[in-house]
Design a protein around this motif. Sequence first.
Motif, PDB file in Angstrom:
ATOM      1  N   HIS A  70     -13.490  12.152   3.157  1.00 59.78           N
ATOM      2  CA  HIS A  70     -12.854  11.359   2.099  1.00 59.78           C
ATOM      3  C   HIS A  70     -13.598  11.532   0.771  1.00 59.78           C
ATOM      4  O   HIS A  70     -12.978  11.566  -0.301  1.00 59.78           O
TER       5      HIS A  70
ATOM      6  N   TRP B  40     -12.427   1.744   4.199  1.00 61.40           N
ATOM      7  CA  TRP B  40     -11.861   2.980   4.717  1.00 61.40           C
ATOM      8  C   TRP B  40     -10.591   3.404   3.988  1.00 61.40           C
ATOM      9  O   TRP B  40     -10.100   4.513   4.176  1.00 61.40           O
ATOM     10  N   THR B  41     -10.059   2.539   3.102  1.00 60.53           N
ATOM     11  CA  THR B  41      -8.857   2.882   2.337  1.00 60.53           C
ATOM     12  C   THR B  41      -9.166   3.315   0.903  1.00 60.53           C
ATOM     13  O   THR B  41      -8.256   3.724   0.180  1.00 60.53           O
TER      14      THR B  41
ATOM     15  N   THR C 225     -16.641   5.403  -0.421  1.00 60.58           N
ATOM     16  CA  THR C 225     -15.770   5.638   0.724  1.00 60.58           C
ATOM     17  C   THR C 225     -16.630   5.641   1.977  1.00 60.58           C
ATOM     18  O   THR C 225     -17.829   5.353   1.900  1.00 60.58           O
TER      19      THR C 225
ATOM     20  N   ARG D 239      -7.821   6.805  -0.673  1.00 57.30           N
ATOM     21  CA  ARG D 239      -6.402   7.092  -0.946  1.00 57.30           C
ATOM     22  C   ARG D 239      -5.998   6.594  -2.336  1.00 57.30           C
ATOM     23  O   ARG D 239      -5.216   7.241  -3.039  1.00 57.30           O
ATOM     24  N   TYR D 240      -6.558   5.454  -2.761  1.00 61.39           N
ATOM     25  CA  TYR D 240      -6.215   4.903  -4.072  1.00 61.39           C
ATOM     26  C   TYR D 240      -6.981   5.606  -5.192  1.00 61.39           C
ATOM     27  O   TYR D 240      -6.428   5.844  -6.271  1.00 61.39           O
TER      28      TYR D 240
ATOM     29  N   PRO E 192       0.805  -1.231   0.000  1.00 63.20           N
ATOM     30  CA  PRO E 192       0.000   0.000   0.000  1.00 63.20           C
ATOM     31  C   PRO E 192       0.832   1.271   0.000  1.00 63.20           C
ATOM     32  O   PRO E 192       0.452   2.270  -0.629  1.00 63.20           O
TER      33      PRO E 192
ATOM     34  N   SER F 107     -10.019  -2.811  -2.074  1.00 62.86           N
ATOM     35  CA  SER F 107      -9.405  -2.814  -0.746  1.00 62.86           C
ATOM     36  C   SER F 107     -10.480  -2.539   0.307  1.00 62.86           C
ATOM     37  O   SER F 107     -11.619  -2.185  -0.029  1.00 62.86           O
TER      38      SER F 107
ATOM     39  N   LYS G 175     -14.173   1.555  10.179  1.00 67.14           N
ATOM     40  CA  LYS G 175     -13.596   0.970   8.977  1.00 67.14           C
ATOM     41  C   LYS G 175     -14.615   0.766   7.861  1.00 67.14           C
ATOM     42  O   LYS G 175     -14.271   0.844   6.682  1.00 67.14           O
TER      43      LYS G 175
END
Length: 439
Positions: free
Chosen positions: A119, A91-92, A114, A95-96, A69, A88, A188
């Motif tokens: 976010h 909660w991630t 998200t 970012r991607y 990551p 993924s 999450k």
Amino acid sequence: MNTTVGRRRYAVVGTGNRAQLYVDALLTTHADVGTPVAWCDVNAVRMSYYDDRYRAVHGDQPAPRRYGPDDFAALLAEVRPDGVIVTSPDWTHHRYVVAALEHGCDVVVEKPLTTSAGHARAIARAAEASAARAVLTFNYRYSPRNTEVRRLIASGAVGDVTSVHFEWLLDTAHGADYFRRWHREKAKSGGLLVHKATHHFDLANWWLDDVPATVFALGGLRFYGARRAEERGLGPRPARSRDDPGRADDPFALDLGADDTLRRLYLEAEGDDGYLRDQDVFGEGITIEDNLSVLVGYERGASMTYSLNAHAPWEGYRVAVNGTAGRLELEVVETAHQAAGPGADAVRAEGDRIVLQRHWERAVEVPVPPGAHGPHGHGGGDALLLDDLFRGPGDDPLRRPAGLDDGFRSIAVGLAANESLATGRPVRVASLGLPLGPR
């Protein structure tokens, strides 16, 4: 020889079970138009699982490149994929998605988009500044029964819609699973109102072709969790299923070793990142709700009552659409019973049924178009979704392909509902500051 010429090259972020739908399509049914060229995950064992699936098709060809990551920027610079598939943990996602859009790379995002308004706003800023495209994988839109509801409403079969009732039931197999894994932590997953109900809120928004404006919610943890177990006298329980010597008789236990995919992706991967996929559903640390009721007001005046129960004895959903010219009803039974014994299906058969009754007319059953009962998931919708993702959407008057506006609208309902749960007050969706787009 470069075997990827003429095909789009995809990086897959998150190599858990959710990625399998997309990876398998790129290796089989859609291999002529796309191929995976990189994996990105914190866990090397899970990436090895997908290496094996890749080599089963491509033999001795080099497997996709691996990145962690923290090395996603290097992946984008070195591999230069045409698209990124984000599967993924919820909660991630941001970012991607943000990094890919800033790099000018198209993105396919698993639902939900998200888990927080902040976010979501970051994604919106990146999308506005990028020429790249992001699409959401709302596969339930493609299920023929749900498509037919959209067609009927759009055709004016019930007139102008005044209200919708939408009830979703998760049974004690599927529903319980959200309380075993990382989804049990609201920070999450956003809870079931974001992670799971994003499907349902998207359907309602799409059916009505409208924008949610006001949300009020009630709910709580009424069945799962340590406190509820104590109240029902379930006694001490181990923290995870594999530590329970009596799990063969426990309907809430999960044997990861009994399923080859779960064994390889999670049980054998525990040593890499410490993630436990079989936590006890009556254990400590659960911060999401299992019973939820939501009231949604739409910009054009329609309202929706929505409920979700995560411990029902059967799985499916019921929808009723009331309009100025009549009423439309959809009932879907996905799992008729959970180990209910002989004869259970005699009362509740698996399948779907659409009934339309216009004012002063007899009720008629509307045939569900073929394709709802195939080998693919989500009511036959997955195969159609994959075609739109990897081959490109055709002329679709029902607008099934979902973009960022649809992703923002669906999570807006869940995020507003979570805020309402916390404050006890109705929430104006506009206060979230999300770009909901035009009707």
